[in-house]
Write an enzyme that holds these catalytic residues in place. Structure first.
Site, mmCIF file in Angstrom:
data_model
loop_
_atom_site.group_PDB
_atom_site.id
_atom_site.type_symbol
_atom_site.label_atom_id
_atom_site.label_comp_id
_atom_site.label_asym_id
_atom_site.label_seq_id
_atom_site.Cartn_x
_atom_site.Cartn_y
_atom_site.Cartn_z
ATOM 1 N N ASP A 472 0.552 -0.965 0.296
ATOM 2 C CA ASP A 472 -0.097 0.169 0.051
ATOM 3 C C ASP A 472 0.307 1.325 -0.054
ATOM 4 O O ASP A 472 2.227 1.150 0.101
ATOM 5 C CB ASP A 472 -1.611 0.310 1.476
ATOM 6 C CG ASP A 472 -1.879 0.466 1.032
ATOM 7 O OD1 ASP A 472 -2.128 1.930 0.172
ATOM 8 O OD2 ASP A 472 -3.253 0.264 2.150
ATOM 9 N N ASP A 542 -10.896 2.076 -3.740
ATOM 10 C CA ASP A 542 -11.947 2.095 -1.713
ATOM 11 C C ASP A 542 -13.066 2.251 -1.918
ATOM 12 O O ASP A 542 -13.591 1.621 -0.951
ATOM 13 C CB ASP A 542 -11.072 3.495 -0.697
ATOM 14 C CG ASP A 542 -9.223 2.785 -0.269
ATOM 15 O OD1 ASP A 542 -9.458 1.386 -0.372
ATOM 16 O OD2 ASP A 542 -8.838 3.393 0.603
HETATM 17 C C1 GLA Z 1 -5.948 2.352 2.064
HETATM 18 C C2 GLA Z 1 -5.769 0.913 1.740
HETATM 19 C C3 GLA Z 1 -7.108 -0.181 1.941
HETATM 20 C C4 GLA Z 1 -6.874 -0.656 3.005
HETATM 21 C C5 GLA Z 1 -6.638 0.775 4.342
HETATM 22 C C6 GLA Z 1 -5.673 0.348 5.218
HETATM 23 O O1 GLA Z 1 -6.799 2.666 2.202
HETATM 24 O O2 GLA Z 1 -7.113 1.270 -0.368
HETATM 25 O O3 GLA Z 1 -7.335 -0.924 0.917
HETATM 26 O O4 GLA Z 1 -5.464 -1.644 3.150
HETATM 27 O O5 GLA Z 1 -5.017 1.205 3.259
HETATM 28 O O6 GLA Z 1 -5.062 1.233 5.974
#
Ligand code: GLA
Length: 722
Positions: A472, A542
């Site tokens: 990430d 997301d």
């Molecule tokens: C980001 C990612 C999510 C999740 C969060 C965790 O927003 O896109 O899928 O992994 O971080 O903090």
């Protein structure tokens, strides 16, 4: 042979599938563009030489008293009477910026040379055109790779200092692409967090249309993609000249239209806050620009990108192999979990067909929310007593592989790493740093910081049985500054940052070939071809709401194959939009990519479990099409109430057509016209128990059986009957 040079008239013919790209070395030694578009013969080029408009008059020294008309350049240089956007800008020791790059020779090589410091496409014959300024000895090598299987040409430039002086580049684009004198719109993919890659059109007016990123990431705001699209073009009709940069840092892409109506696309590394010092003998490699041409609308352009990325960019080990079907705990638990909860979740999905359990954020340091612990890649014992092993063992016992979340480029102020090495965080000494999502970023321009990341992440990977990593990246760079660079080189930061990202990816991702890596960036904020080189799939957004996803996935498919889009079924009401779509619709949309489930499966009813099991079984039956299909988009959700993706096998023997209707009230009776089938073949449609010819299906159409509610889907299969 894709590349042919005519010694006599100094013409270069670059011939990809269905396309010709032609330029010449003109009589005063400049590379002059003649044609790019649908394939034409080589014999008419004398005519092309003569039809220059004479709009940009340039009086060159060796053409005394005679104006020389630049018809169209292969690259533009300022200070010669050519007032278009220069492709590069270099400061000479006298302070002037004059530079005239003359042809000094060329090579045609069978094996495409790799860019040393950045990802690039593999394969195909490549022309390297050598240009140099006679006085300053500043030089540029223009690379053109021509793919005979697709209407694609990959271009880039390597800038070189062949002099004994220090030179400074303050612009170093990857390409300039001359366009014909036609009316175009400019298509770009814009967005925001949870709203990535929305299709946006602007008129390609006289002057400049420009998109960029200043974030040291390719960003969700504007994808590194631009296309000049003929007026009124759609997925099937019209002309498209498109460029997608294989680059993940601050970029710029522009169209420019001149007084004479002729246009140009250009761009590369963003020249905002950019300089690059070239000592004698130094060179700067620029990112690759993947140029596609289509005379059959956006659909053909997208299929060309999908093919070339699957065949020449994405890791061949994973690109066409079945993707893990995951259960990810993020939306199910957020930070609130412990071993017991995770084990319950693993048990709850046993037998459903899910094959990988992914433990998301919150397993390390003392991370209970997003305020701490990034950089402390050791297990949070309070949540996971005894480490990861008990959870991994339980996951294995329930027949799944195990995946783990990291955010390697980040550091929290509240972390052991920051307390020991506050200087590892990007920032200017003496100035407070800006936080975003309550975190700082590590200075990846520094070798010692990169070594630290590689060692700590690789340690966790080697000490545990991990098959999958979600990488990430939840914020963008601010406070651009590196302690490793002298003051006069601070403008190299944005490009050096991403070279650092590629370096740690080489040493973590490519050094662990048995681990499957998925990319992510606070959703899909770093969804670009360079990241796809390391991550065969990327978390698309997301926003997991099916309705929003129809647009996000449609926009993403403009450049990127379905297999690269990670798409999950999540709980309702959806956590981002609060919308509730049926399980059937959520799965139909999430199954148009590398799929998974992201919710708390311990809350599944028996009925839901059965449904999930059936859905995964159905997904597995057509997942080979997700990996290899030709995508034919039918209904465009940006323009109307419907969405349609027809996934057709390369041999046209089968297809699966997902149709979606947003609002129930509009157009209760709707016909859809699948595309991409073979008109001559007969197809059995199990959902209708009927056999029809491809011609009938595509021309007479089918009526989807949408259930009577909003956000409804119908999936139709086509199977060839011999
Ligand atoms: C980001 C990612 C999510 C999740 C969060 C965790 O927003 O896109 O899928 O992994 O971080 O903090």
């Amino acid at each position: 042979m894709a590349i042919y040079f005519n010694e006599e008239n100094k013409h270069f013919y670059l011939e990809g599938k269905d396309i010709s790209y032609i330029f010449r070395i003109n009589r005063i030694g400049f590379a002059e563009h003649l044609y790019f578009g649908s394939r034409i013969g080589r014999e008419d080029m004398t005519y092309m030489e003569q039809v220059g408009s004479g709009a940009a008059y340039v009086q060159m020294p060796n053409e005394r008293n005679q104006c020389y008309s630049f018809y169209n350049p292969e690259l533009c240089f300022y200070g010669t009477g050519d007032y278009r956007e220069p492709t590069f800008s270099v400061k000479n020791p006298l302070g002037d910026r004059l530079c005239r790059l003359h042809y000094t020779g060329h090579d045609i090589v069978e094996e495409k040379p790799k860019i040393k410091s950045m990802p690039s496409l593999s394969g195909a014959q490549t022309l390297i055109l050598h240009l140099q300024d006679e006085l300053s000895l500043f030089a540029a090598d223009l690379y053109y790779t021509v793919y005979e299987e697709y209407p694609i040409i990959a271009r880039r430039i390597v800038y070189k200092n062949n002099s004994q002086n220090n030179l400074i580049l303050d612009r170093a684009y990857s390409f300039a692409l001359a366009l014909p004198n036609k009316e175009f719109d400019i298509l770009t993919l814009c967005g925001a967090w949870a709203h990535e890659r929305q299709m946006q059109y602007a008129n390609m007016h006289r002057g400049i249309v420009s998109i960029d990123s200043k974030r040291c990431s390719s960003s969700s705001i504007l994808n590194p993609f631009i296309a000049a699209v003929s007026k009124g073009a759609n997925d099937e009709y019209g002309e498209v000249f498109a460029v997608n940069l294989v680059y993940s840092s601050s970029f710029v892409l522009k169209s420019e239209r001149n007084a004479d109506g002729k246009g140009m696309l250009l761009g590369g590394i963003n020249d905002f806050d950019f300089e690059w010092h070239l000592a004698p003998g130094d060179e700067l490699e620029t990112p690759e620009a993947v140029i596609a041409y289509s005379n059959e609308g956006l659909g053909k352009m997208s299929r060309a990108y999908h093919d070339v990325y699957r065949d020449h960019l994405i890791n061949p080990r994973y690109v066409k192999s079945n993707r893990p079907i995951v259960i990810n705990n993020w939306e199910g638990t957020y930070f609130n979990f412990n071993s017991e909860k995770l084990i319950e979740m693993a048990k709850a999905v046993k037998g459903l067909g899910i094959d990988t359990f992914v433990l998301d954020d919150g397993w390390f340091g003392h991370r209970d929310d997003d305020s701490s612990s990034l950089g402390d890649w050791f297990v949070y014992e309070k949540k996971l007593p005894g480490g990861l092993k008990p959870v991994i063992d339980a996951v294995h016992e329930n027949g799944m592989k195990f995946g783990l979340w990291f955010e390697p480029e980040m550091i929290s102020e509240d972390s052991e790493l920051f307390r020991a090495h506050p200087d590892f965080a990007i920032g200017v000494p003496g100035r407070d740093r800006c936080k975003s999502r309550r975190q700082y970023m590590l200075d990846l321009t520094r070798a010692d910081v990169r070594d630290h990341i590689v060692n700590t992440v690789n340690k966790v990977l080697s000490e545990n049985e991990i098959d999958y990593v979600k990488w990430d990246y939840n914020r963008n760079v601010s406070d651009n500054y590196s302690l490793s660079l002298p003051p006069e080189r601070q403008k190299e930061f944005a490009h050096r940052y991403v070279l650092g990202v590629y370096d740690i990816c080489e040493r973590i991702v490519n050094a662990n070939p048995d681990i499957f890596f998925e990319g992510c960036a606070g959703g899909g904020a770093r969804f670009d071809p360079a990241m796809l080189y390391y991550f065969p799939q990327i978390w698309t957004s997301d926003d997991t709401d099916a309705e929003e996803r129809t647009k996000i996935q449609y926009g993403t498919s403009i450049c990127y194959p379905l297999s690269t889009m990670s798409c999950h079924v999540s709980a309702i009401p959806n956590h981002q939009s609060r919308r509730s779509c049926s399980m059937k619709t959520r799965a139909a949309v999430a199954h148009l990519g590398a799929t998974g489930y992201e919710l708390d499966p311990t809350l599944f009813t028996d009925e839901e479990k059965e449904l999930v099991k059936e859905q995964i079984k159905a997904y597995k039956e057509f997942s080979h099409l997700i990996l290899t299909c030709d995508l034919y988009r039918t209904e465009n959700p940006f323009e109307g109430n419907f969405f349609g993706f027809n996934l057709v096998s390369k041999d046209k023997s089968e297809a699966v057509f997902t149709c979606y209707r947003r609002h129930h009230g509009e157009e209760l009776v709707k016909f859809v016209y699948a595309r991409g089938l073979d008109p001559e073949k007969k197809y059995y449609i199990p959902e209708r128990d009927v056999t029809l010819s491809g011609a009938t299906i595509m021309n007479a159409g089918l009526e989807p059986y949408f259930p009577h509610h909003d956000f409804a889907t119908d999936i139709i299969h086509f199977k060839e009957v011999k």
